[in-house]
Design a protein around this motif. Structure first.
Motif, PDB file in Angstrom:
ATOM      1  N   SER A  78      19.867  75.872   9.884  1.00 32.50           N
ATOM      2  CA  SER A  78      20.940  76.706  10.424  1.00 32.50           C
ATOM      3  C   SER A  78      21.362  77.744   9.393  1.00 32.50           C
ATOM      4  N   ALA A  79      21.415  79.004   9.787  1.00 32.82           N
ATOM      5  CA  ALA A  79      21.843  80.059   8.877  1.00 32.82           C
ATOM      6  C   ALA A  79      23.297  79.850   8.482  1.00 32.82           C
ATOM      7  N   ASN A  80      23.574  80.042   7.207  1.00 33.86           N
ATOM      8  CA  ASN A  80      24.895  79.793   6.640  1.00 33.86           C
ATOM      9  C   ASN A  80      25.759  81.047   6.731  1.00 33.86           C
ATOM     10  N   PHE A  81      26.750  81.014   7.584  1.00 37.76           N
ATOM     11  CA  PHE A  81      27.647  82.146   7.815  1.00 37.76           C
ATOM     12  C   PHE A  81      28.322  82.619   6.528  1.00 37.76           C
ATOM     13  N   TYR A  82      28.468  81.706   5.567  1.00 39.84           N
ATOM     14  CA  TYR A  82      29.207  82.039   4.344  1.00 39.84           C
ATOM     15  C   TYR A  82      28.300  82.403   3.170  1.00 39.84           C
ATOM     16  N   ALA A  83      27.015  82.547   3.405  1.00 42.63           N
ATOM     17  CA  ALA A  83      26.084  82.968   2.356  1.00 42.63           C
ATOM     18  C   ALA A  83      25.993  84.497   2.332  1.00 42.63           C
ATOM     19  N   ARG A  93      34.065  77.447   0.403  1.00 41.08           N
ATOM     20  CA  ARG A  93      33.007  77.412   1.413  1.00 41.08           C
ATOM     21  C   ARG A  93      31.677  77.076   0.732  1.00 41.08           C
ATOM     22  N   TYR A  94      30.783  76.481   1.486  1.00 43.53           N
ATOM     23  CA  TYR A  94      29.468  76.135   0.947  1.00 43.53           C
ATOM     24  C   TYR A  94      28.606  77.389   0.933  1.00 43.53           C
ATOM     25  N   THR A  95      28.184  77.812  -0.254  1.00 41.00           N
ATOM     26  CA  THR A  95      27.438  79.069  -0.390  1.00 41.00           C
ATOM     27  C   THR A  95      26.123  78.900  -1.151  1.00 41.00           C
ATOM     28  N   GLU A  96      25.672  77.666  -1.343  1.00 41.54           N
ATOM     29  CA  GLU A  96      24.510  77.427  -2.199  1.00 41.54           C
ATOM     30  C   GLU A  96      23.175  77.737  -1.532  1.00 41.54           C
ATOM     31  N   ALA A  97      23.149  77.879  -0.221  1.00 45.07           N
ATOM     32  CA  ALA A  97      21.882  78.150   0.478  1.00 45.07           C
ATOM     33  C   ALA A  97      22.139  79.079   1.654  1.00 45.07           C
ATOM     34  N   PRO A 117      32.013  68.473   0.519  1.00 47.18           N
ATOM     35  CA  PRO A 117      33.328  68.806   1.064  1.00 47.18           C
ATOM     36  C   PRO A 117      33.512  70.268   1.444  1.00 47.18           C
ATOM     37  N   LYS A 118      32.642  71.167   0.977  1.00 44.02           N
ATOM     38  CA  LYS A 118      32.801  72.580   1.310  1.00 44.02           C
ATOM     39  C   LYS A 118      32.141  72.956   2.645  1.00 44.02           C
ATOM     40  N   ALA A 119      31.428  72.031   3.265  1.00 44.90           N
ATOM     41  CA  ALA A 119      30.803  72.305   4.570  1.00 44.90           C
ATOM     42  C   ALA A 119      31.884  72.581   5.604  1.00 44.90           C
ATOM     43  N   SER A 120      31.548  73.401   6.587  1.00 45.79           N
ATOM     44  CA  SER A 120      32.512  73.837   7.595  1.00 45.79           C
ATOM     45  C   SER A 120      32.419  72.963   8.843  1.00 45.79           C
ATOM     46  N   PHE A 121      33.508  72.235   9.143  1.00 47.36           N
ATOM     47  CA  PHE A 121      33.559  71.386  10.330  1.00 47.36           C
ATOM     48  C   PHE A 121      33.540  72.258  11.584  1.00 47.36           C
ATOM     49  N   GLY A 122      32.701  71.861  12.541  1.00 48.28           N
ATOM     50  CA  GLY A 122      32.544  72.645  13.766  1.00 48.28           C
ATOM     51  C   GLY A 122      31.492  73.717  13.676  1.00 48.28           C
ATOM     52  N   LEU A 123      30.924  73.895  12.473  1.00 50.18           N
ATOM     53  CA  LEU A 123      29.870  74.890  12.267  1.00 50.18           C
ATOM     54  C   LEU A 123      28.654  74.257  11.597  1.00 50.18           C
ATOM     55  N   ASP A 124      28.875  73.619  10.446  1.00 50.26           N
ATOM     56  CA  ASP A 124      27.785  72.962   9.721  1.00 50.26           C
ATOM     57  C   ASP A 124      27.610  71.508  10.145  1.00 50.26           C
ATOM     58  N   TYR A 125      28.625  70.927  10.702  1.00 50.73           N
ATOM     59  CA  TYR A 125      28.577  69.560  11.230  1.00 50.73           C
ATOM     60  C   TYR A 125      29.666  69.414  12.281  1.00 50.73           C
ATOM     61  N   GLY A 126      29.472  68.459  13.200  1.00 56.04           N
ATOM     62  CA  GLY A 126      30.466  68.260  14.253  1.00 56.04           C
ATOM     63  C   GLY A 126      30.607  69.430  15.200  1.00 56.04           C
ATOM     64  N   GLU A 127      29.502  70.068  15.558  1.00 53.77           N
ATOM     65  CA  GLU A 127      29.561  71.254  16.421  1.00 53.77           C
ATOM     66  C   GLU A 127      30.267  70.995  17.751  1.00 53.77           C
ATOM     67  N   VAL A 128      30.013  69.840  18.385  1.00 53.00           N
ATOM     68  CA  VAL A 128      30.516  69.637  19.744  1.00 53.00           C
ATOM     69  C   VAL A 128      32.024  69.438  19.797  1.00 53.00           C
ATOM     70  N   HIS A 257      41.154  77.351   7.073  1.00 55.89           N
ATOM     71  CA  HIS A 257      40.662  78.586   6.474  1.00 55.89           C
ATOM     72  C   HIS A 257      40.787  79.783   7.416  1.00 55.89           C
ATOM     73  N   GLU A 258      41.027  79.519   8.689  1.00 50.78           N
ATOM     74  CA  GLU A 258      41.101  80.602   9.663  1.00 50.78           C
ATOM     75  C   GLU A 258      42.510  81.187   9.719  1.00 50.78           C
ATOM     76  N   LYS A 259      42.595  82.494   9.941  1.00 48.41           N
ATOM     77  CA  LYS A 259      43.896  83.157  10.007  1.00 48.41           C
ATOM     78  C   LYS A 259      44.675  82.737  11.261  1.00 48.41           C
ATOM     79  N   GLU A 260      43.953  82.582  12.370  1.00 53.89           N
ATOM     80  CA  GLU A 260      44.593  82.210  13.629  1.00 53.89           C
ATOM     81  C   GLU A 260      44.739  80.694  13.702  1.00 53.89           C
ATOM     82  N   VAL A 261      45.959  80.223  13.897  1.00 56.10           N
ATOM     83  CA  VAL A 261      46.220  78.784  13.967  1.00 56.10           C
ATOM     84  C   VAL A 261      46.001  78.333  15.405  1.00 56.10           C
ATOM     85  N   ILE A 262      44.836  77.743  15.647  1.00 54.85           N
ATOM     86  CA  ILE A 262      44.505  77.291  17.007  1.00 54.85           C
ATOM     87  C   ILE A 262      43.602  76.071  16.914  1.00 54.85           C
TER      88      ILE A 262
END
Length: 359
Positions: A78-83, A93-97, A117-128, A257-262
């Motif tokens: 999976s491409a890393n949005f934060y790389a 954020r996880y930026t090593e790869a 711990p820097k992995a993004s929940f809902g993106l790098d794991y726990g997508e559903v 980490h998101e600006k919008e609280v939702i």
């Protein structure tokens, strides 16, 4: 072991035990192993994982690639949005790869990450817990082709770490760019250059354009790339079916980490859109031919729908059916998408011929 370290570990254990379901550190869904074994027994060797969009407009979603390795384990690339070399992402954020490698069931239903711990929940794991995912499972792909794809994606990571420039797949520096070297382009490039899919179109951003609109028109989108890849895979004689991993509808998690609280539960869950006027439409109200074709095609290929029951927090197979062969599925989707797009264009009151993948 120091007293404070002992207390810190104890606190972490207590916090993990107290975490809500569908949040980081929370429990995994009941029956996950049973459902995983059922799907694994079908013997798919590759899976295109197309995630839904979570914004009100321009919801392109995400495309990742699952490959079964020599040990039979499915790893999602999976491409890393934060790389993206943004200094703001380096701290938390996880930026090593550039291309992450994540066990499939962790990618879909995990509440802790093997990336740390820097992995993004809902993106790098726990997508559903954040959005639905459609998996296009591919059967019979030889190990040599899978190894070639994996090796090319590993090469992209080497290029990212070396700050390489002007490769065959990327102009300029190799780093993540939402409208250039994004999830769809990285996966498409691995097939085109790594596995020899010379007929697969992979777009490149204009060399000197600073206009976002022009860059967007040249961007590779996840749904378009997935449809093009399915066509290429079918031409090679590979059988396919589709699995809808439906969004868990009640996650209370809010990404700090998101600006919008939702909360994840309140985010849109939109079928990924190609670049079209559908970007302005509400979820479930797409009218563009390409969007309708993609959604109908995925429904026609559908074999399973997997849901997390909110009452029992248990995973179960909600629907199982016999998928159409690809050629029949594509032919039916084309006819239905043509008819329905014309009906929408005329602003007629009619019952659509096709069925969306999320219906």
């Amino acid at each position: 072991m120091g007293r404070y370290l002992v207390l810190a570990i104890a606190a972490a254990v207590l916090n993990a035990g107290a975490a809500d379901f569908a949040t980081p550190g929370g429990p995994a869904p009941a029956n996950l192993d049973e459902v995983a074994r059922t799907l694994d027994a079908d013997g798919a060797t590759m899976e295109l994982l197309l995630s839904f969009g979570t914004s009100k407009g321009g919801s392109a979603g995400h495309l990742a690639l699952g490959l079964r390795d020599a040990n039979g384990v499915e790893q999602v690339r999976s491409a890393n949005f934060y790389a993206d070399r943004d200094p703001a992402h380096e701290h938390d954020r996880y930026t090593e790869a550039l291309m992450l490698s994540i066990p499939k069931w962790e990618y879909l239903y995990g509440t802790s990450s093997s990336l740390g711990p820097k992995a993004s929940f809902g993106l790098d794991y726990g997508e559903v817990y954040k959005r639905s995912v459609v998996g296009v499972r591919v059967f019979g792909v030889p190990r040599s082709e899978r190894d070639a794809l994996a090796a090319y994606l590993d090469r992209m990571n080497d290029d990212y770490r070396d700050r390489a420039h002007d490769t065959e797949y990327q102009r300029g520096e190799v780093k993540y760019r939402y409208m250039d070297l994004n999830c769809a382009k990285t996966i498409g490039s691995a097939f085109r250059y790594g596995a020899g899919y010379a007929g697969l179109e992979v777009k490149s951003a204009p060399r000197m354009s600073l206009r976002k609109a022009k860059a967007a028109l040249n961007a590779n989108t996840p749904s378009e790339m997935a449809v093009n890849l399915m066509r290429e895979l079918a031409a090679r004689g590979y059988a396919m079916d589709a699995v809808l991993y439906a969004k868990y509808p009640a996650s209370p998690y809010v990404d700090p980490h998101e600006k919008e609280v939702i909360a994840f539960a309140d985010l849109p869950n939109r079928i990924p859109s190609v670049i079209s006027l559908d970007f302005r439409n509400d979820a479930g109200a797409y009218e563009d031919y390409d969007n309708l074709f993609a959604s109908y095609l995925l429904h026609n290929l559908g074999r399973y729908a997997i849901v997390v029951d909110p009452r029992e927090t248990a995973l179960r197979i909600d629907r199982a059916k016999v998928p159409m062969p690809y050629e029949d599925a594509a032919s039916r989707a084309k006819a239905d998408a043509e008819a329905d797009s014309k009906g929408f264009l005329r602003r007629l009151l009619f019952r659509p011929s096709g069925t969306r993948v999320d219906e």
